[in-house]
Enzyme design. Sequence first.
Site, PDB file in Angstrom:
ATOM      1  N   ASP A 208       1.021  -1.073   0.070  1.00  0.00           N
ATOM      2  CA  ASP A 208      -0.035  -0.085   0.074  1.00  0.00           C
ATOM      3  C   ASP A 208       1.003   1.405  -0.039  1.00  0.00           C
ATOM      4  OD1 ASP A 208      -3.268   0.541   1.669  1.00  0.00           O
ATOM      5  OD2 ASP A 208      -2.062   1.749   0.148  1.00  0.00           O
ATOM      6  N   TRP A 209       0.385   2.242  -0.438  1.00  0.00           N
ATOM      7  CA  TRP A 209       1.256   3.652  -0.289  1.00  0.00           C
ATOM      8  C   TRP A 209       1.883   4.187   0.714  1.00  0.00           C
ATOM      9  CZ3 TRP A 209      -0.431   1.272  -4.490  1.00  0.00           C
ATOM     10  CH2 TRP A 209      -0.140   1.535  -5.809  1.00  0.00           C
TER      11      TRP A 209
END
Length: 745
Positions: A266-267
């Site tokens: 995920d970012w």
Amino acid sequence: MKKQLLSGVCIFLFISTLQAHCERTPIYLDETQPIEQRIEDALSRMTLEEKIAMIHAQAKFSSPGVARLGIPEIWCTDGPHGIRPEVLWDEWEQAKWTNDSCTAFPALTCLAATWDPQISLLYGKSIGEEARYRNKSILLGPGVNIYRTPLNGRNFEYMGEDPYLASKMVVPYIQGVQSNGVAACVKHYALNNNEKNRHTTNVIVDDRALHEIYLPAFKAAVQEGNVWSIMGSYNLYKNQHCCHNQYLLNDILKKEWGFDGVVISDWGGVHDTDQAITNGLDLEFGSWTNGLTNGTSNAYNNYYMADPYLKRIKLEQVGTKELDDKIRRILRLIFRTTMNRNRPYGSFATPEHFMAARSIGEQGIVLLQNKNNVLPINIAKTKKIAVIGENAIKMMTVGGGSSSLKALHEISPLEGIKSRLKNKVEIVYARGYVGDSSNEYNGVITRQNLKDNRSAKELIDEAIKISQDADYVIFIGGLNKSAGQDCEDADRKGIELPYNQDKVIEALSTVNKNVIVVNISGNAIAMPWVKKVPAIIQAWFLGSEAGNALASILVGDVNPSGKLPFTFPAKLEHVGAHKLNSYPGVKRENSSIIDERYNESIYVGYRWMEKEHIKPLFAFGHGLSYTTFKYGKPSISTTQMTTSDTLTITIPITNIGKREGAEVVQLYIADKKSSLPRPIKELKGFQKVQLAPGETQYVSFIVDQNSLSYFNDTLHKWIAEAGEFEAIIGSSSEEIKARINFELK
Ligand code: GLC
């Protein structure tokens, strides 16, 4: 003569080099070669630096290919409900392109509420065509985190509380997306069940709950949906961040389940180079190392899997075995997508996609209550309708976090009702309350000015005034996509309706007997007025065609057939996670980590309610129709089965009403006696059947070993124990129509 000879020789040499070159077309570029050979060939041609570059981002949503070899870069796009508008190279801010206004499809809670895998296939195919047309390699969706608490800000992006429903509904979506040569990316793996402290929560959960509740939809995505990528979640499990987690990624996902795709972070979900190297991460996005928040020029080289990794290899602290595995997986995804010449070309914001969005909405809207059959609206006998509420006009495709969109159009509920009843019924509107008047998210604006400085009293008085002499009052409220509501990166504080909507509804119910409450939300809400209004509709975030889908249901063009994918509790403390005080967890001494113990274990949703004998406000699987279905007597192929065979249960369903309709017949299984505790019953089958008035259909369910098994955490395997079982057929988890016993020998 000499010249001719010379030019002949040159031509011959040129053709033979060309020919030689053609014969020597590298395997990785040769479509006729098996993908695994193309991967090995490409891998053998890449330098160390090219490999390191390939496993981490080069921009906010892109990672490099190998320009020298003609291997294209990867472009990702959010999100599960539509193709995110382009952002600047290294920012979240809008690029302000003018060709990226998309179709906004309904939220995935609405898709789950259709209980129809065919609709899910239509959804995936349509959104995949839009991703393909925009030349994206990976669609960052769907999300399937289980609905454990009604406070979770992102429940609207997921598929409800039951692992079986989520498993059956996520697979066709993935197949639809990937039929376009675009990778789906099932997320957020795993245990990301609330947004509060999402980066620092360490989830502590027993293996039974992990395998019976939280992993099944991901396992189905991998083993049945053949998903080509998966996104690690922000939280921790067993004290390791899920983006580089030995247990979830290496032991379970890659070894046990045989996942051959790409694990994407995920970012900002990566926190450690050594763990990223060894614990199953393949592609790093969105890290904030060394001031990436302001996008320093060489920031991408500072990613955990960039220079730090290259340095470890050059110093011979680590080998390249893990690196080559990451590259193989990324190349596999590239050969399945951008280097697959046979994939379709997609399409974008088309009439077909808007129609798909509309029918998904129409199939997913749930009729919760309909006393005295006040619905559908009888147009011929109706002169005036008062529409009240901010959600009748508020654009809902903007906001909510990373799933926010720039839709080509969004028909609001009021617009939909007005256009459907044009020249037939007088429609008047009043705001009723003021909630969130913002009209912008990440630079996408709705061009609505929702500012309204009137007092609550003025707003209610205006609503009362126009409602007194109306034939119907349609109150359209609920939640919205602002922080603290249905939005990423924050949770709700409670399940009550915000902005004093309860007062407005109560006031309206005193002046008009035909108040229809339309709740627009991705989460359950409390309804203190439930007995004071005849009709209640759960209308999800419906996307571009919201108003048209809702109007069709209200006037009866479409017969509602949606069923709740999660329980509506009457109170928050009726939910296991809250009753046992496990949400949102306890902060560790001298640490930023918060330990969240899932004390309710496997008893999530209706599993908890039934164990505790709590009556829900509206039950899992509940949804009414404008017609009536009669269930006949079930039959069973045998009352004795063994683990190696199956049995079939068949039940006749008849539409005894005057209009066509669809019913979702649900099969629950109760294990009457088991050596480990089990829920009273669990969903193990469902079928949506369309029936004309008077028509009967025989619905059959195959019961096999999987339908009876539970996860034995000491043996670490699924077990179907011999003994008595009961098949329970219902139109919801509480509306039971038939029971039939059988035995597993
Ligand atoms: C966000 C979300 C994830 C999204 C990603 C890119 O923080 O958690 O779902 O796909 O970052 O926007």
